[in-house]
Write an enzyme that holds these catalytic residues in place. Structure first.
Site, PDB file in Angstrom:
ATOM      1  N   GLY A   1       2.290 -12.114  46.202  1.00 20.33           N
ATOM      2  CA  GLY A   1       3.299 -11.372  46.955  1.00 20.33           C
ATOM      3  C   GLY A   1       4.356 -12.202  47.656  1.00 20.33           C
ATOM      4  O   GLY A   1       4.839 -11.815  48.725  1.00 20.33           O
ATOM      5  N   SER A   2       4.785 -13.311  47.026  1.00 19.02           N
ATOM      6  CA  SER A   2       5.851 -14.071  47.694  1.00 19.02           C
ATOM      7  C   SER A   2       7.165 -13.284  47.661  1.00 19.02           C
ATOM      8  O   SER A   2       7.967 -13.364  48.602  1.00 19.02           O
ATOM      9  CB  SER A   2       6.017 -15.459  47.074  1.00 19.02           C
ATOM     10  N   ASN A   3       7.388 -12.512  46.607  1.00 22.32           N
ATOM     11  CA  ASN A   3       8.588 -11.657  46.593  1.00 22.32           C
ATOM     12  C   ASN A   3       8.485 -10.549  47.638  1.00 22.32           C
ATOM     13  O   ASN A   3       9.464 -10.220  48.308  1.00 22.32           O
ATOM     14  CB  ASN A   3       8.797 -11.058  45.195  1.00 22.32           C
TER      15      ASN A   3
ATOM     16  N   MET B   1       1.374  -6.262  37.773  1.00 22.49           N
ATOM     17  CA  MET B   1       1.094  -6.800  36.445  1.00 22.49           C
ATOM     18  C   MET B   1       0.710  -5.723  35.426  1.00 22.49           C
ATOM     19  O   MET B   1      -0.212  -5.917  34.628  1.00 22.49           O
ATOM     20  CB  MET B   1       0.000  -7.882  36.542  1.00 22.49           C
ATOM     21  N   ARG B   2       1.394  -4.598  35.476  1.00 19.90           N
ATOM     22  CA  ARG B   2       1.125  -3.523  34.519  1.00 19.90           C
ATOM     23  C   ARG B   2       2.435  -2.899  34.064  1.00 19.90           C
ATOM     24  O   ARG B   2       3.419  -2.928  34.809  1.00 19.90           O
ATOM     25  CB  ARG B   2       0.293  -2.416  35.177  1.00 19.90           C
TER      26      ARG B   2
ATOM     27  N   ASN C   1      12.350  -3.886  39.172  1.00 24.58           N
ATOM     28  CA  ASN C   1      11.376  -4.937  38.869  1.00 24.58           C
ATOM     29  C   ASN C   1      12.072  -6.290  38.903  1.00 24.58           C
ATOM     30  O   ASN C   1      13.259  -6.389  38.620  1.00 24.58           O
ATOM     31  CB  ASN C   1      10.794  -4.703  37.464  1.00 24.58           C
TER      32      ASN C   1
ATOM     33  N   HIS D   1      11.863  -9.954  37.067  1.00 21.73           N
ATOM     34  CA  HIS D   1      11.255 -10.633  35.918  1.00 21.73           C
ATOM     35  C   HIS D   1      11.696 -12.097  35.915  1.00 21.73           C
ATOM     36  O   HIS D   1      12.884 -12.383  36.080  1.00 21.73           O
ATOM     37  CB  HIS D   1      11.682  -9.942  34.619  1.00 21.73           C
TER      38      HIS D   1
HETATM   39  C1  GRF Z   1       7.087 -13.432  39.962  1.00 19.15           C
HETATM   40  O1  GRF Z   1       7.330 -14.578  39.179  1.00 19.15           O
HETATM   41  C2  GRF Z   1       7.820 -12.246  39.380  1.00 19.15           C
HETATM   42  O2  GRF Z   1       8.999 -12.594  38.748  1.00 19.15           O
HETATM   43  C3  GRF Z   1       6.830 -11.707  38.371  1.00 19.15           C
HETATM   44  O3  GRF Z   1       5.567 -11.902  38.961  1.00 19.15           O
HETATM   45  C4  GRF Z   1       5.635 -12.980  39.886  1.00 19.15           C
HETATM   46  C5  GRF Z   1       5.152 -12.443  41.200  1.00 19.15           C
HETATM   47  O4  GRF Z   1       5.084 -13.444  42.176  1.00 19.15           O
HETATM   48  N1  GRF Z   1       7.112 -10.331  38.055  1.00 19.15           N
HETATM   49  P1  GRF Z   1       4.811 -13.042  43.689  1.00 19.15           P
HETATM   50  O5  GRF Z   1       3.496 -12.255  43.682  1.00 19.15           O
HETATM   51  O6  GRF Z   1       5.947 -12.225  44.161  1.00 19.15           O
HETATM   52  O7  GRF Z   1       4.676 -14.336  44.421  1.00 19.15           O
END
Ligand code: GRF
Length: 222
Positions: free
Chosen positions: A15-17, A93-94, A110, A112
């Site tokens: 969950g860094s994003n 991841m789905r 999303n 990517h």
């Molecule tokens: C990221 O690289 C994003 O682009 C992909 O999954 C990864 C998630 O990373 N969809 P985080 O969990 O947000 O750190």
């Protein structure tokens, strides 16, 4: 407060994003609130982030539902109950099911880790390293029923080097992810995104010719 955009986040991992979105909301760069986080993974570190920031979280596992459609219908239900106006997939991841997509048309984003339409699906960064590209990057797009095929909102490019590994390229790309994902959410929250077929029209200034398109995301602040 009633017309503030409510965001529902779906995530499966660290969950860094998700954190970059939280930070941009807490600092006031995005005027929105995260109503709920849904995860399919009871061990995901995103749950810890929810605890730290007092964000409601739901663990919803596909195995607890009779089929894929009822799983995504149940997620859609939870999001509707909370009057969510934007769904954000932050490392979920789905491949999202039709029941959710139909409930939130052009309202699911999303991130990517590749420059789509190159390298969709899993391990976008590894695909780029193996292919030997010289420019890599990331893409924020709306979600349709395909795998990473929906209309593109923002892309950011980074150099790729001959001696990059999946990890080194992933780190470089991730720094851009943390800029463009919150920026896309901010544009959405300000009503500055319009979708016409495959084209996403962004209302933003154009003078900054950076490798981020649309411009405006080069600074740490949005
Ligand atoms: C990221 O690289 C994003 O682009 C992909 O999954 C990864 C998630 O990373 N969809 P985080 O969990 O947000 O750190």
């Amino acid at each position: 407060m009633s017309d503030v955009l409510k965001i529902g986040v779906l995530a499966s991992g660290r969950g860094s994003n998700f954190q970059s979105i939280i930070d941009n909301i807490e600092s006031g760069h995005i005027k929105a609130l995260i109503s709920v986080l849904v995860t399919d993974n009871p061990g995901a570190y995103v749950l810890e982030r929810c605890r730290k920031h007092t964000i409601e979280s739901l663990i919803m596992k596909p195995a607890d539902y009779p089929d894929r459609n009822s799983y995504y219908a149940a997620i859609a239900d939870e999001l509707m109950k909370r009057e969510v106006g934007l769904v954000v997939l932050a490392g979920f991841m789905r491949v999202v099911g039709k029941a959710l997509i139909d409930t939130f048309p052009n309202k699911i984003m999303n991130i990517h880790p590749a420059l789509l339409p190159s390298f969709p699906g899993l391990h976008g960064q590894k695909q780029a390293v193996d292919y030997g590209v010289k420019l890599a990057g990331c893409t924020v797009h709306f979600v349709d029923e395909g795998v990473d095929t929906g209309p593109i909102i923002i892309q950011a490019a980074v150099p790729a080097y001959h001696d990059d590994t999946e990890d080194s390229l992933s780190d470089r790309v991730l720094r851009k992810e943390h800029l463009i994902f919150p920026y896309a959410i901010r544009l959405f929250s300000e009503n500055n995104i319009k979708v016409e077929g495959r084209k996403v029209i962004i209302n933003s200034k154009r003078e900054d010719q950076s490798l981020i398109n649309p411009p405006g995301t080069d600074n740490q602040s949005l």
